[in-house]
Design a protein around this motif. Structure first.
Motif, PDB file in Angstrom:
ATOM      1  N   THR A 141      63.646  17.351 -94.822  1.00  0.00           N
ATOM      2  CA  THR A 141      62.248  17.579 -94.370  1.00  0.00           C
ATOM      3  C   THR A 141      61.812  17.380 -95.955  1.00  0.00           C
ATOM      4  O   THR A 141      62.730  17.692 -96.734  1.00  0.00           O
ATOM      5  N   SER A 165      45.799  11.584 -94.694  1.00  0.00           N
ATOM      6  CA  SER A 165      47.654  11.837 -94.119  1.00  0.00           C
ATOM      7  C   SER A 165      48.614  13.355 -94.309  1.00  0.00           C
ATOM      8  O   SER A 165      49.695  12.666 -93.737  1.00  0.00           O
ATOM      9  N   VAL A 214      47.627  14.227 -90.847  1.00  0.00           N
ATOM     10  CA  VAL A 214      48.827  13.496 -89.441  1.00  0.00           C
ATOM     11  C   VAL A 214      50.250  13.252 -89.825  1.00  0.00           C
ATOM     12  O   VAL A 214      50.646  13.453 -89.117  1.00  0.00           O
ATOM     13  N   TYR A 215      50.687  13.694 -90.577  1.00  0.00           N
ATOM     14  CA  TYR A 215      51.487  14.290 -91.086  1.00  0.00           C
ATOM     15  C   TYR A 215      52.414  15.215 -90.420  1.00  0.00           C
ATOM     16  O   TYR A 215      53.035  15.645 -89.521  1.00  0.00           O
ATOM     17  N   ALA A 258      50.744  16.280 -87.641  1.00  0.00           N
ATOM     18  CA  ALA A 258      50.252  16.282 -86.340  1.00  0.00           C
ATOM     19  C   ALA A 258      51.577  15.557 -85.634  1.00  0.00           C
ATOM     20  O   ALA A 258      51.706  16.252 -84.595  1.00  0.00           O
ATOM     21  N   THR A 259      52.013  14.735 -86.506  1.00  0.00           N
ATOM     22  CA  THR A 259      53.487  13.776 -85.795  1.00  0.00           C
ATOM     23  C   THR A 259      54.360  14.822 -85.904  1.00  0.00           C
ATOM     24  O   THR A 259      55.467  14.280 -84.814  1.00  0.00           O
ATOM     25  N   ARG A 260      54.724  15.050 -86.225  1.00  0.00           N
ATOM     26  CA  ARG A 260      55.926  16.443 -86.758  1.00  0.00           C
ATOM     27  C   ARG A 260      55.873  17.091 -85.863  1.00  0.00           C
ATOM     28  O   ARG A 260      56.857  17.825 -85.621  1.00  0.00           O
ATOM     29  N   GLY A 312      52.837  18.294 -83.054  1.00  0.00           N
ATOM     30  CA  GLY A 312      52.368  18.171 -82.867  1.00  0.00           C
ATOM     31  C   GLY A 312      50.624  19.007 -83.287  1.00  0.00           C
ATOM     32  O   GLY A 312      50.542  19.615 -84.079  1.00  0.00           O
ATOM     33  N   VAL A 313      50.136  18.836 -82.292  1.00  0.00           N
ATOM     34  CA  VAL A 313      48.592  19.581 -83.252  1.00  0.00           C
ATOM     35  C   VAL A 313      48.586  21.163 -83.017  1.00  0.00           C
ATOM     36  O   VAL A 313      48.361  21.313 -83.748  1.00  0.00           O
ATOM     37  N   ALA A 365      50.973  21.790 -85.199  1.00  0.00           N
ATOM     38  CA  ALA A 365      50.780  22.082 -87.030  1.00  0.00           C
ATOM     39  C   ALA A 365      49.705  22.869 -87.740  1.00  0.00           C
ATOM     40  O   ALA A 365      50.285  23.283 -88.744  1.00  0.00           O
TER      41      ALA A 365
END
Length: 139
Positions: free
Chosen positions: A64, A111, A114-115, A117-119, A121-122, A125
């Motif tokens: 990461t 960006s 979004v990273y 949130a996808t990594r 979760g909202v 995050a």
């Protein structure tokens, strides 16, 4: 053997940003110079592609973002925002330059969100950004 993978990861990250960063800077500068917003958009897309490429490199090496990488990224975005804001306030920038700067800043910040949130979760995050309390949690 672990040192080799660490070095390979560093080389891959530098190569990724060397390519996409050069493309991004070149198209951003050319678009602003020629007052061609579509050329500037190619530069913004290249900057976002560099971030996505960094994610791919990290996934390939099972890593990461390190604290240093995250700090450098945040510092770079802050520098872009600072330089853009000072330039906008200190001089009369052309419309193409203003729209290019705003587009770049929004794309970079989006960006990052979004990273996260996808990594994570909202909900998670937000706690990654905010950090945990000093009572036994990490900061």
């Amino acid at each position: 053997m672990d040192t080799d993978r660490y070095v390979e990861h560093g080389i891959a990250v530098f190569a990724n940003w060397g390519v996409f960063g050069a493309i991004a800077i070149g198209f951003l500068m050319e678009g602003v110079t020629r007052e061609a917003y579509p050329l500037s958009l190619v530069g913004v897309a290249a900057a976002v592609a560099g971030f996505v490429g960094h994610l791919i490199v990290n996934a390939r090496f099972g890593r990461t973002f390190s604290r240093a990488e995250a700090g450098l990224g945040l510092a770079a975005v802050a520098l872009v925002v600072l330089v853009f804001t000072v330039s906008w306030l200190a001089s009369s920038l052309r419309d193409t330059t203003v729209w290019t700067g705003l587009t770049l800043i929004v794309a970079l910040i989006a960006s990052g969100f979004v990273y996260l949130a996808t990594r994570f979760g909202v909900r998670s995050a937000f706690s990654q950004i905010r950090g945990r309390s000093g009572r036994g949690g990490r900061r």
